[in-house]
Design a protein around this motif. Structure first.
Motif, mmCIF file in Angstrom:
data_model
loop_
_atom_site.group_PDB
_atom_site.id
_atom_site.type_symbol
_atom_site.label_atom_id
_atom_site.label_comp_id
_atom_site.label_asym_id
_atom_site.label_seq_id
_atom_site.Cartn_x
_atom_site.Cartn_y
_atom_site.Cartn_z
ATOM 1 N N LEU A 105 47.477 -60.988 3.726
ATOM 2 C CA LEU A 105 46.699 -61.810 2.799
ATOM 3 C C LEU A 105 47.346 -63.174 2.608
ATOM 4 C CD1 LEU A 105 44.406 -62.154 0.730
ATOM 5 C CD2 LEU A 105 45.899 -61.056 -0.968
ATOM 6 N N GLY A 106 48.670 -63.200 2.435
ATOM 7 C CA GLY A 106 49.369 -64.467 2.230
ATOM 8 C C GLY A 106 49.251 -65.386 3.434
ATOM 9 N N ILE A 107 49.406 -64.827 4.635
ATOM 10 C CA ILE A 107 49.289 -65.647 5.848
ATOM 11 C C ILE A 107 47.866 -66.180 5.993
ATOM 12 C CG2 ILE A 107 49.379 -65.590 8.367
ATOM 13 C CD1 ILE A 107 51.656 -63.534 8.091
ATOM 14 N N GLY A 108 46.870 -65.310 5.754
ATOM 15 C CA GLY A 108 45.479 -65.745 5.861
ATOM 16 C C GLY A 108 45.142 -66.854 4.878
ATOM 17 N N LEU A 109 45.590 -66.712 3.642
ATOM 18 C CA LEU A 109 45.344 -67.754 2.646
ATOM 19 C C LEU A 109 46.038 -69.059 3.031
ATOM 20 C CD1 LEU A 109 45.697 -65.731 -0.688
ATOM 21 C CD2 LEU A 109 43.593 -66.642 0.307
ATOM 22 N N ASN A 120 42.248 -75.743 -0.202
ATOM 23 C CA ASN A 120 43.533 -76.087 -0.804
ATOM 24 C C ASN A 120 43.377 -76.421 -2.283
ATOM 25 O OD1 ASN A 120 46.213 -76.951 -1.201
ATOM 26 N ND2 ASN A 120 45.710 -79.032 -0.571
ATOM 27 N N ARG A 121 42.380 -77.225 -2.603
ATOM 28 C CA ARG A 121 42.174 -77.631 -3.992
ATOM 29 C C ARG A 121 41.666 -76.484 -4.866
ATOM 30 N NH1 ARG A 121 42.042 -83.231 -4.659
ATOM 31 N NH2 ARG A 121 42.132 -84.419 -2.702
ATOM 32 N N SER A 122 40.913 -75.574 -4.270
ATOM 33 C CA SER A 122 40.311 -74.508 -5.076
ATOM 34 C C SER A 122 41.194 -73.268 -5.178
ATOM 35 C CB SER A 122 38.945 -74.119 -4.490
ATOM 36 O OG SER A 122 39.099 -73.664 -3.147
ATOM 37 N N LEU A 123 41.895 -72.922 -4.095
ATOM 38 C CA LEU A 123 42.646 -71.672 -4.077
ATOM 39 C C LEU A 123 44.063 -71.807 -4.614
ATOM 40 C CD1 LEU A 123 41.806 -69.751 -0.776
ATOM 41 C CD2 LEU A 123 41.271 -69.113 -3.120
ATOM 42 N N MET A 124 44.735 -72.891 -4.248
ATOM 43 C CA MET A 124 46.157 -72.995 -4.570
ATOM 44 C C MET A 124 46.442 -72.878 -6.069
ATOM 45 S SD MET A 124 48.742 -72.956 -2.692
ATOM 46 C CE MET A 124 50.510 -73.093 -2.786
ATOM 47 N N PHE A 176 52.278 -63.686 -2.803
ATOM 48 C CA PHE A 176 52.534 -65.039 -3.316
ATOM 49 C C PHE A 176 53.656 -65.746 -2.557
ATOM 50 C CE2 PHE A 176 54.782 -67.869 -6.281
ATOM 51 C CZ PHE A 176 53.780 -68.805 -6.495
ATOM 52 N N PRO A 177 54.862 -65.168 -2.429
ATOM 53 C CA PRO A 177 55.898 -65.889 -1.680
ATOM 54 C C PRO A 177 55.519 -66.130 -0.230
ATOM 55 C CG PRO A 177 56.602 -63.636 -2.166
ATOM 56 C CD PRO A 177 55.375 -63.886 -2.975
ATOM 57 N N VAL A 178 54.782 -65.191 0.375
ATOM 58 C CA VAL A 178 54.370 -65.373 1.768
ATOM 59 C C VAL A 178 53.374 -66.526 1.874
ATOM 60 C CG1 VAL A 178 53.237 -64.294 3.749
ATOM 61 C CG2 VAL A 178 54.796 -62.961 2.316
ATOM 62 N N ALA A 179 52.422 -66.582 0.957
ATOM 63 C CA ALA A 179 51.420 -67.648 0.990
ATOM 64 C C ALA A 179 52.066 -69.010 0.792
ATOM 65 C CB ALA A 179 50.356 -67.401 -0.078
ATOM 66 N N VAL A 180 52.916 -69.131 -0.211
ATOM 67 C CA VAL A 180 53.556 -70.417 -0.500
ATOM 68 C C VAL A 180 54.488 -70.825 0.640
ATOM 69 C CG1 VAL A 180 55.138 -71.610 -2.062
ATOM 70 C CG2 VAL A 180 53.372 -70.116 -2.987
ATOM 71 N N GLY A 181 55.267 -69.872 1.142
ATOM 72 C CA GLY A 181 56.175 -70.189 2.238
ATOM 73 C C GLY A 181 55.449 -70.592 3.506
ATOM 74 N N MET A 182 54.345 -69.919 3.814
ATOM 75 C CA MET A 182 53.602 -70.248 5.024
ATOM 76 C C MET A 182 52.883 -71.581 4.903
ATOM 77 S SD MET A 182 53.969 -68.410 7.643
ATOM 78 C CE MET A 182 52.516 -68.736 8.612
ATOM 79 N N MET A 217 57.827 -70.291 11.564
ATOM 80 C CA MET A 217 58.542 -69.019 11.662
ATOM 81 C C MET A 217 59.730 -68.917 10.697
ATOM 82 S SD MET A 217 57.138 -66.756 13.603
ATOM 83 C CE MET A 217 55.650 -67.348 12.793
ATOM 84 N N PRO A 218 60.601 -69.926 10.605
ATOM 85 C CA PRO A 218 61.709 -69.803 9.639
ATOM 86 C C PRO A 218 61.230 -69.618 8.211
ATOM 87 C CG PRO A 218 62.112 -71.606 11.173
ATOM 88 C CD PRO A 218 60.700 -71.178 11.375
ATOM 89 N N TYR A 219 60.179 -70.330 7.833
ATOM 90 C CA TYR A 219 59.617 -70.208 6.483
ATOM 91 C C TYR A 219 58.987 -68.831 6.291
ATOM 92 C CZ TYR A 219 60.069 -75.302 6.509
ATOM 93 O OH TYR A 219 60.553 -76.586 6.588
ATOM 94 N N LEU A 220 58.340 -68.322 7.347
ATOM 95 C CA LEU A 220 57.674 -67.030 7.240
ATOM 96 C C LEU A 220 58.679 -65.915 6.961
ATOM 97 C CD1 LEU A 220 55.284 -65.086 7.532
ATOM 98 C CD2 LEU A 220 55.669 -65.111 10.006
#
Length: 298
Positions: A105-109, A120-124, A176-182, A217-220
């Protein structure tokens, strides 16, 4: 040796402070025991040893926790309800499923946010706002609603339904951390690199797979290490309102009901060990992926 010495020094300091704190916190009860038994003039050495070996101490000593860990892992079959390995496996099942769901889910978002300004404006803002709700308040709602949906509407058996309910809580904490990091990782390529790809007439998919994805990749993997630990916390929290009889959360709850502080601390240590093993597993995958991509080992 230069790396391990500071770690051993800090570990030794923690153990010393732990034992000193055990004396201070267990002393009132031990003094009361002596008074009720009419025991006077107890040597200081005996008093200290008694505070470190109480049956239900306020703060168990380190050797009591280690002994409990040994007795509930090595000295009992792993398929028995008394085994911490049995409880750790139950918690790991929900953790692994929730971590997989949350990571996807985080990667997809993140992909949607990076490639679409409206998204970006609506989801973040909503992604950030979702983490302001205390998980202890949200967990019972998710468990009750999810369990009723899975068992009543989807006709899923009780145990898989309970597993899915806990996994949803794990996914809620780990995405959440995956989405923000990606998002950070996919935006990490510099403008000159993107301009070079445009110069080569690269398509959007080529830019993504050959530039953005490798750069992320490093962020992921950094985000996955945080996410897997958060997923474990979610699984343990999810076990508390379900009335579960298995899992590290159920073990903690049972220990609190019967004031079994040694059991509580051993379950906490088991959870910490499980979290460390999960983070190590993600690190090993990171090394394998890095080696496949030609990253030089540091």
């Amino acid at each position: 040796m230069t790396r391990t010495l500071p770690i051993l020094t800090v570990l030794l300091a923690i153990v010393v402070l732990w034992y000193l704190a055990a004396i201070a916190m267990n002393a009132p009860w031990q003094t009361d025991v002596y008074k009720r038994g009419g025991i006077e003039n107890v040597p200081a050495t005996q008093f200290v040893l008694d505070t470190w070996n109480q049956e239900k101490p306020v703060l168990p000593a380190a050797h009591q926790v280690l002994t409990e860990l040994w007795n509930t892992t090595v000295m009992v079959a792993p398929n028995k309800p008394r085994s911490l390995i049995f409880h750790a496996w139950v918690t790991f099942s929900a953790t692994g499923l929730g971590f997989l769901m949350g990571s996807l889910l985080g990667i997809g978002l993140a992909v949607l946010i990076v490639h679409n300004d409206a998204t970006n404006r609506s989801l973040m803002p909503w992604i950030v706002a979702s983490q302001t709700i205390p998980i202890l308040a949200l967990a019972p709602l998710i468990v009750v609603i999810g369990f009723n949906i899975f068992t009543g509407t989807l006709h899923i058996p009780t145990d898989p339904a309970r597993l899915m309910s806990k996994a949803i809580i794990s996914a809620y904490l780990s995405f959440f951390p995956v989405a923000v990091g990606m998002v950070k990782g996919l935006r990490s390529p510099e403008a000159i690199q993107l301009d070079l790809m445009r110069t080569y007439n690269a398509s959007a998919s080529q830019v993504f797979w050959k530039l953005r994805w490798p750069g992320a990749m490093p962020y992921l993997f950094t985000s996955l290490k945080i996410g897997v630990a958060a997923s474990l916390v979610g699984a343990i929290v999810g076990e508390l309102p379900t009335g579960a009889v298995a899992g590290l959360g159920a073990r903690l709850l049972a220990g609190s009901y019967y004031s079994q502080t040694i059991q509580i601390w051993s379950a906490l240590f088991a959870a910490s060990i499980l979290a460390a093993l999960l983070v190590i597993a993600v690190s090993l995958v990171e090394r394998l992926v890095g080696a496949r991509m030609g990253v030089r080992p540091s």
